[in-house]
Motif scaffolding. Sequence first.
Motif, PDB file in Angstrom:
ATOM      1  N   ILE A   2       0.867  -1.180   0.000  1.00 24.58           N
ATOM      2  CA  ILE A   2       0.000   0.000   0.000  1.00 24.58           C
ATOM      3  C   ILE A   2       0.902   1.228   0.000  1.00 24.58           C
ATOM      4  CG2 ILE A   2      -1.793   1.276   1.239  1.00 24.58           C
ATOM      5  CD1 ILE A   2      -2.640  -1.366   2.503  1.00 24.58           C
ATOM      6  N   GLY A   3       0.684   2.111  -0.945  1.00 25.90           N
ATOM      7  CA  GLY A   3       1.503   3.319  -1.039  1.00 25.90           C
ATOM      8  C   GLY A   3       2.720   3.159  -1.910  1.00 25.90           C
ATOM      9  N   SER A   4       2.843   2.031  -2.592  1.00 19.09           N
ATOM     10  CA  SER A   4       3.992   1.858  -3.483  1.00 19.09           C
ATOM     11  C   SER A   4       3.708   0.760  -4.483  1.00 19.09           C
ATOM     12  CB  SER A   4       5.265   1.515  -2.700  1.00 19.09           C
ATOM     13  OG  SER A   4       5.216   0.181  -2.225  1.00 19.09           O
ATOM     14  N   LEU A   5       4.617   0.598  -5.444  1.00 16.92           N
ATOM     15  CA  LEU A   5       4.573  -0.466  -6.416  1.00 16.92           C
ATOM     16  C   LEU A   5       6.000  -0.908  -6.670  1.00 16.92           C
ATOM     17  CD1 LEU A   5       2.413  -0.830  -9.523  1.00 16.92           C
ATOM     18  CD2 LEU A   5       4.875  -0.998  -9.796  1.00 16.92           C
ATOM     19  N   ARG A   6       6.244  -2.226  -6.560  1.00  9.24           N
ATOM     20  CA  ARG A   6       7.582  -2.786  -6.770  1.00  9.24           C
ATOM     21  C   ARG A   6       7.535  -3.795  -7.910  1.00  9.24           C
ATOM     22  NH1 ARG A   6       9.442  -5.283  -1.271  1.00  9.24           N
ATOM     23  NH2 ARG A   6       7.378  -6.251  -1.482  1.00  9.24           N
ATOM     24  N   GLU A   7       8.490  -3.675  -8.830  1.00  5.43           N
ATOM     25  CA  GLU A   7       8.536  -4.573  -9.989  1.00  5.43           C
ATOM     26  C   GLU A   7       9.987  -4.744 -10.401  1.00  5.43           C
ATOM     27  OE1 GLU A   7       7.352  -4.225 -14.659  1.00  5.43           O
ATOM     28  OE2 GLU A   7       5.843  -3.612 -13.192  1.00  5.43           O
ATOM     29  N   ASP A   8      10.591  -5.903 -10.052  1.00  9.37           N
ATOM     30  CA  ASP A   8      12.012  -6.125 -10.301  1.00  9.37           C
ATOM     31  C   ASP A   8      12.826  -4.945  -9.766  1.00  9.37           C
ATOM     32  OD1 ASP A   8      11.411  -8.542 -11.412  1.00  9.37           O
ATOM     33  OD2 ASP A   8      11.459  -7.838 -13.479  1.00  9.37           O
ATOM     34  N   GLN A   9      13.501  -4.223 -10.654  1.00  8.91           N
ATOM     35  CA  GLN A   9      14.320  -3.084 -10.223  1.00  8.91           C
ATOM     36  C   GLN A   9      13.522  -1.784 -10.148  1.00  8.91           C
ATOM     37  OE1 GLN A   9      17.474  -3.769  -9.280  1.00  8.91           O
ATOM     38  NE2 GLN A   9      16.864  -5.885  -9.769  1.00  8.91           N
ATOM     39  N   TYR A  10      12.243  -1.844 -10.515  1.00  7.83           N
ATOM     40  CA  TYR A  10      11.410  -0.639 -10.534  1.00  7.83           C
ATOM     41  C   TYR A  10      10.739  -0.436  -9.170  1.00  7.83           C
ATOM     42  CZ  TYR A  10       7.291   2.223 -11.544  1.00  7.83           C
ATOM     43  OH  TYR A  10       6.314   3.179 -11.519  1.00  7.83           O
ATOM     44  N   PHE A  11      10.708   0.824  -8.710  1.00  6.67           N
ATOM     45  CA  PHE A  11      10.004   1.137  -7.452  1.00  6.67           C
ATOM     46  C   PHE A  11       9.443   2.555  -7.566  1.00  6.67           C
ATOM     47  CE2 PHE A  11       9.661   3.012  -3.263  1.00  6.67           C
ATOM     48  CZ  PHE A  11       9.028   2.015  -2.539  1.00  6.67           C
ATOM     49  N   ALA A  12       8.206   2.723  -7.133  1.00  7.38           N
ATOM     50  CA  ALA A  12       7.590   4.047  -7.084  1.00  7.38           C
ATOM     51  C   ALA A  12       6.760   4.141  -5.814  1.00  7.38           C
ATOM     52  CB  ALA A  12       6.706   4.273  -8.306  1.00  7.38           C
ATOM     53  N   SER A  13       6.690   5.347  -5.237  1.00 14.32           N
ATOM     54  CA  SER A  13       5.972   5.541  -3.978  1.00 14.32           C
ATOM     55  C   SER A  13       4.922   6.632  -4.142  1.00 14.32           C
ATOM     56  CB  SER A  13       6.943   5.920  -2.857  1.00 14.32           C
ATOM     57  OG  SER A  13       6.245   6.162  -1.642  1.00 14.32           O
ATOM     58  N   PHE A  14       3.818   6.470  -3.417  1.00 16.43           N
ATOM     59  CA  PHE A  14       2.717   7.427  -3.434  1.00 16.43           C
ATOM     60  C   PHE A  14       3.106   8.687  -2.662  1.00 16.43           C
ATOM     61  CE2 PHE A  14      -1.209   9.178  -1.635  1.00 16.43           C
ATOM     62  CZ  PHE A  14      -2.029   9.249  -2.761  1.00 16.43           C
ATOM     63  N   ALA A  15       2.669   9.843  -3.154  1.00 15.88           N
ATOM     64  CA  ALA A  15       2.905  11.114  -2.463  1.00 15.88           C
ATOM     65  C   ALA A  15       1.571  11.639  -1.964  1.00 15.88           C
ATOM     66  CB  ALA A  15       3.570  12.123  -3.391  1.00 15.88           C
ATOM     67  N   GLY A  16       1.386  11.628  -0.616  1.00 14.59           N
ATOM     68  CA  GLY A  16       0.133  12.104  -0.044  1.00 14.59           C
ATOM     69  C   GLY A  16      -0.341  11.185   1.065  1.00 14.59           C
ATOM     70  N   MET A  17      -1.646  11.257   1.378  1.00 19.49           N
ATOM     71  CA  MET A  17      -2.222  10.484   2.480  1.00 19.49           C
ATOM     72  C   MET A  17      -3.192   9.430   1.964  1.00 19.49           C
ATOM     73  SD  MET A  17      -2.947  13.533   5.256  1.00 19.49           S
ATOM     74  CE  MET A  17      -3.543  14.700   4.034  1.00 19.49           C
ATOM     75  N   ILE A  18      -3.243   8.286   2.656  1.00 19.23           N
ATOM     76  CA  ILE A  18      -4.175   7.201   2.353  1.00 19.23           C
ATOM     77  C   ILE A  18      -4.867   6.803   3.647  1.00 19.23           C
ATOM     78  CG2 ILE A  18      -4.433   4.823   1.528  1.00 19.23           C
ATOM     79  CD1 ILE A  18      -2.032   5.251  -0.246  1.00 19.23           C
ATOM     80  N   ASP A  19      -6.172   6.529   3.579  1.00 13.55           N
ATOM     81  CA  ASP A  19      -6.933   6.131   4.761  1.00 13.55           C
ATOM     82  C   ASP A  19      -8.031   5.150   4.344  1.00 13.55           C
ATOM     83  OD1 ASP A  19      -7.746   5.945   7.351  1.00 13.55           O
ATOM     84  OD2 ASP A  19      -8.501   8.000   7.534  1.00 13.55           O
ATOM     85  N   GLU A  20      -8.531   4.383   5.300  1.00 14.69           N
ATOM     86  CA  GLU A  20      -9.699   3.502   5.182  1.00 14.69           C
ATOM     87  C   GLU A  20      -9.596   2.621   3.932  1.00 14.69           C
ATOM     88  OE1 GLU A  20     -13.393   2.353   7.083  1.00 14.69           O
ATOM     89  OE2 GLU A  20     -11.685   3.572   7.739  1.00 14.69           O
ATOM     90  N   PHE A  21      -8.564   1.731   3.942  1.00 14.37           N
ATOM     91  CA  PHE A  21      -8.259   0.877   2.795  1.00 14.37           C
ATOM     92  C   PHE A  21      -8.965  -0.464   2.982  1.00 14.37           C
ATOM     93  CE2 PHE A  21      -5.922  -1.761  -0.072  1.00 14.37           C
ATOM     94  CZ  PHE A  21      -5.439  -0.922  -1.055  1.00 14.37           C
ATOM     95  N   ARG A  22      -9.781  -0.891   1.969  1.00 15.72           N
ATOM     96  CA  ARG A  22     -10.583  -2.116   2.079  1.00 15.72           C
ATOM     97  C   ARG A  22     -10.409  -2.975   0.828  1.00 15.72           C
ATOM     98  NH1 ARG A  22     -16.126   1.375   3.169  1.00 15.72           N
ATOM     99  NH2 ARG A  22     -15.439   2.466   5.058  1.00 15.72           N
ATOM    100  N   ILE A  23     -10.376  -4.297   1.022  1.00 13.88           N
ATOM    101  CA  ILE A  23     -10.353  -5.244  -0.095  1.00 13.88           C
ATOM    102  C   ILE A  23     -11.459  -6.262   0.134  1.00 13.88           C
ATOM    103  CG2 ILE A  23      -9.015  -6.943  -1.404  1.00 13.88           C
ATOM    104  CD1 ILE A  23      -6.481  -5.569  -0.483  1.00 13.88           C
ATOM    105  N   TRP A  24     -12.304  -6.454  -0.898  1.00 15.14           N
ATOM    106  CA  TRP A  24     -13.430  -7.392  -0.838  1.00 15.14           C
ATOM    107  C   TRP A  24     -13.230  -8.475  -1.886  1.00 15.14           C
ATOM    108  CZ3 TRP A  24     -17.605  -5.736   2.447  1.00 15.14           C
ATOM    109  CH2 TRP A  24     -17.539  -4.410   2.882  1.00 15.14           C
ATOM    110  N   ASN A  25     -13.770  -9.683  -1.620  1.00 12.94           N
ATOM    111  CA  ASN A  25     -13.712 -10.754  -2.616  1.00 12.94           C
ATOM    112  C   ASN A  25     -15.022 -10.864  -3.379  1.00 12.94           C
ATOM    113  OD1 ASN A  25     -15.446 -11.968  -0.819  1.00 12.94           O
ATOM    114  ND2 ASN A  25     -14.048 -13.625  -0.243  1.00 12.94           N
ATOM    115  N   LEU A  26     -15.648  -9.725  -3.596  1.00  8.48           N
ATOM    116  CA  LEU A  26     -16.891  -9.650  -4.363  1.00  8.48           C
ATOM    117  C   LEU A  26     -16.972  -8.278  -5.025  1.00  8.48           C
ATOM    118  CD1 LEU A  26     -18.622  -7.755  -2.239  1.00  8.48           C
ATOM    119  CD2 LEU A  26     -19.152  -9.937  -1.189  1.00  8.48           C
ATOM    120  N   PRO A  27     -17.784  -8.169  -6.107  1.00  6.42           N
ATOM    121  CA  PRO A  27     -17.934  -6.866  -6.766  1.00  6.42           C
ATOM    122  C   PRO A  27     -18.979  -6.025  -6.040  1.00  6.42           C
ATOM    123  CG  PRO A  27     -19.107  -8.551  -8.002  1.00  6.42           C
ATOM    124  CD  PRO A  27     -18.460  -9.258  -6.853  1.00  6.42           C
ATOM    125  N   ARG A  28     -18.579  -4.939  -5.402  1.00 13.31           N
ATOM    126  CA  ARG A  28     -19.513  -4.095  -4.670  1.00 13.31           C
ATOM    127  C   ARG A  28     -20.369  -3.302  -5.665  1.00 13.31           C
ATOM    128  NH1 ARG A  28     -20.460  -3.998   0.767  1.00 13.31           N
ATOM    129  NH2 ARG A  28     -19.839  -1.846   1.194  1.00 13.31           N
TER     130      ARG A  28
END
Length: 984
Positions: free
Chosen positions: A418-444
């Motif tokens: 959360i807040g980044s993405l990693r792929e082999d030698q690639y890395f990027a980070s989010f700039a800012g704030m994140i809150d109330e993160f949810r993952i569901w196993n169904l389509p809401r």
Amino acid sequence: MRRVAISSIVIFVSSIPCLGQVAGNALQFDGVNDSVNVPGGASLNLTSNLTIEAWVRPGGINGSKRVVSKHTPLMCNGFGFGQIDGKVRFTTYCIQDFDTTGQYLTSGVWRHIAVVFDSDYDTHFYVDGSFVETIAGNAAATGTNAALSIGQLDNSGGDFWNGLIDEIRVWNIARSPCDIEAYYDRQVDPNTQGLVGYWRFDESLGNQSVIDSSPSANNGTLGNTSGAASDDPARVASTAPIQLPASGPDCNANGVSDACDIASGTSQDCNANLVPDDCEVLSPAAASAIQFDGVDDHVIVPGFGNIAPTTEITIEFWQYATPGGEHPTCGLHRDPSVYRISAFAPYTDGRVWWEFGNTQTNGILSYTPAVSIFGAWHHFAMVASQSGNYMRIYRNGVLEASKSGMTPFVSSPHDFSIGSLREDQYFASFAGMIDEFRIWNLPRAQSEIQTWMNRRLQGSESGLVAYYRFDEGSGLTAVNSAAGSAVANGTLVNSPSWVTSGAPIFAPDPANDCNANSIPDSCDIASGAADCNSNSVLDSCEIAGGATDCNGDSILDACQTGLAPAINSSPQSLSVCAGVQASFSVNVTGPGTYAYQWRKNGAPIDGATNNPLVIPTTTIGDAGSYDVIVTTSCGQAISNAATLTINSDVPATYYALGTLCPPTAIPNASIIGFADDGPIAGSCFGQRSFRLFAGQEVVASGKLTRVRPGCIVQSFGPTLCTPESVLVDVHGRWQGVCSLPNLLIVGACNTIYFINPANGAICEQFPDPTFDHVGQMAIDSMGRLFVGSVDGDSLNVIDMGAVEAFYSAPGMSPRAVTIDGADNVYVTTAVDGVMSKVGPDGMVIDPVFATGLTGAISQAIAPQGIFHGNMFVACGDRVMEVDMTTGASSVYLSCRAPKGIAFDPEGYMHISIPSENKVLKIGASLPGDMNGSGAVTIDDTAGFAAALLQLPDAPLPIATADMNGDGCADGRDVQLFVNAAMGM
């Protein structure tokens, strides 16, 4: 843009007064001379954008009766509202009568009627709070300062109402469907914006005044005098189901004593239905959030790929992005080049990206938001569904991007970030704030997203896999609050900061959540309500009878209004032949009754108000872009547009010279062939004659058809087992049997017959089960007979009386075969539409010489000239042209269901059309155009001379040199040819 009339059918359920209390008085009119007179005020001089509401109980429904009318006697002005024979009527006098098609009024039954006359001059009718019809109009009413009459046409009398009337309201605005539905059965605040006339008729018995409760103070009198008279309607106790405020406090002055009043007036209109009600009592809940620096901060959830959803998923989060960087909100890359779960909001290109599953195929959805998403809190919901076959992105509860198609994700032990993405030698980070993160196993669904995006969850909700509130405020752990799932806690890496959250997330106020369902609602009202709907719950449906659980929280409450429909799947683009039916459909979810209006190129289609939209017989004019507007009582949605493409059967460069011996009736003609009978003596330098032979499909008699010179069509030869394939050995190459000129070779079922073309006698037959339904046949220069197979797995060859497999294609139906001048064999498989080029020795030269030939039945190589020496393939519903140099394929003729293709000795193309019982003949577009350029120029000279002199290498048939149309190509054509070539 004008709208067209929309009709719908509504089943009415009578409202029951839920608080044991109804509106005080109503007026009873005798239908003879009773009326109420309201002096004409400027506030009531309305010409459009007006709404009239009233509760009525007719004593009879015959004839024309007025409820409200503003009209100068004997003049063409004003407006009126009433009934005619049980139908609701709104009138702009001398301009238009708007009468409903449905009969909505019943003698002795209370009905609430609302009429909305909008700025487009269309009239919308509502009965008991529900939309029923729209009638289109084209002009405003004419203004007048005349008195407003209740119960009659005007001060001169006429159209007197017979029955009861109560709770009349006049507005100088076009009230929305949601407003009408929310307030039709309850009194409104007199100070509500737009209200210019409000007559409750609750004055005491004997009072001649009729008080207007609105700020306009348009007070009237019973009858036409200030004293009691025979034209006064009677005051009676009203039985209309109009709800009054309860005796408890009305803290927010919305006319309803409900749970928001228990909360001492602290309420919000969270669902934007203009009613601050009991479901709105929420308290701020967002304690803290995580701030990422855009460099290397992130939160890691180890091994989450093992429990991540694979086919149905919703990811929700609140974020506050600051400019700069790539803004990966989250990411899980099982395979950097293929399978992933990631979201960018936004990426450096300004687009929001949602990736799920195989990103090399159909696992990506992106769009550009209409507004900047930097510097403010935004809620995103990313959805993918295998069962629904879609991907969607919602921002702040609104669907902003969607597409058909998705790909599943393949589980793996990889980490989720959360807040980044990693792929082999690639890395990027989010700039800012994140809150109330949810993952569901169904389509809401959209309604679920809208209802809960501002509310903190309990964590026990069905389908919740991961839930990070980020309310810890300190430390290195982000707790997964989803109950029953794997622990899946997150770890803060590189010290992202805990900060106070500004996301609009709320929690229930425990002081008002009496039943502990995490929602402070009317179920918490413990007194002052009755269980009118007998559901054993004292809830808000007791105040607003007939509510449904639109937002899926299992409570029939005031949040049920104001929810617009959602488009689950938009119409899909179509490409059809002219004359074939086309159909578009849309799938919609959401509360209420749907009204559909289909549009073509953005304009409404008259009468197109059903789902699906069906065009029974298409024409070229039907081509265009189609979408649909879906409307319910509380909102509307517009589908994505679909394109309708209409195909015609006219070749782009050439035109049909007519059917052979027009019209030639050749029943169910299948694959065809020609016999060359040689020159006809004395006929224009020996122009040749020919005979056409055609097999017949299964439904036919089993006979061959022969077309002889002179256009004589005959049934020919013996009765065979579905003789579909016909070949004429014009070069005398088949030496094995029947040494006859133009030997006729016929494929029927699993047998090949050799037939005398003169008398139809069978001179030899060759049955073999390996043929498996004989397809097209061809003979090479060595006399080998190649046999295609409709149902078999190989192209066979008969050589010296033995059958061998020449080219293998298991399960692909290698039924079409052609041989070029170098004895190269071209075989096309019908199942996958691939043409292969095979050398005479059986070695494959090019396994994919051409593609796009699915359904191939037969094929033929054209002579040079107008058809450029290319291959033409009959593919079931079209003729395809294959460039013999490049292998490129394109549609030559569409929409005609061809079966056989052959070129006659004069170079014309013949196409059999079994469904039409005919063979089309197609040739050059212009006499004298010897090279097929579409024009007669000096470049045609050599070919013209060769045709006149009957040279064997003449590029086109002799008929194309016939410039004067006398049937012969001779010296008389030379001058005309020269004139044409020189442009004279």
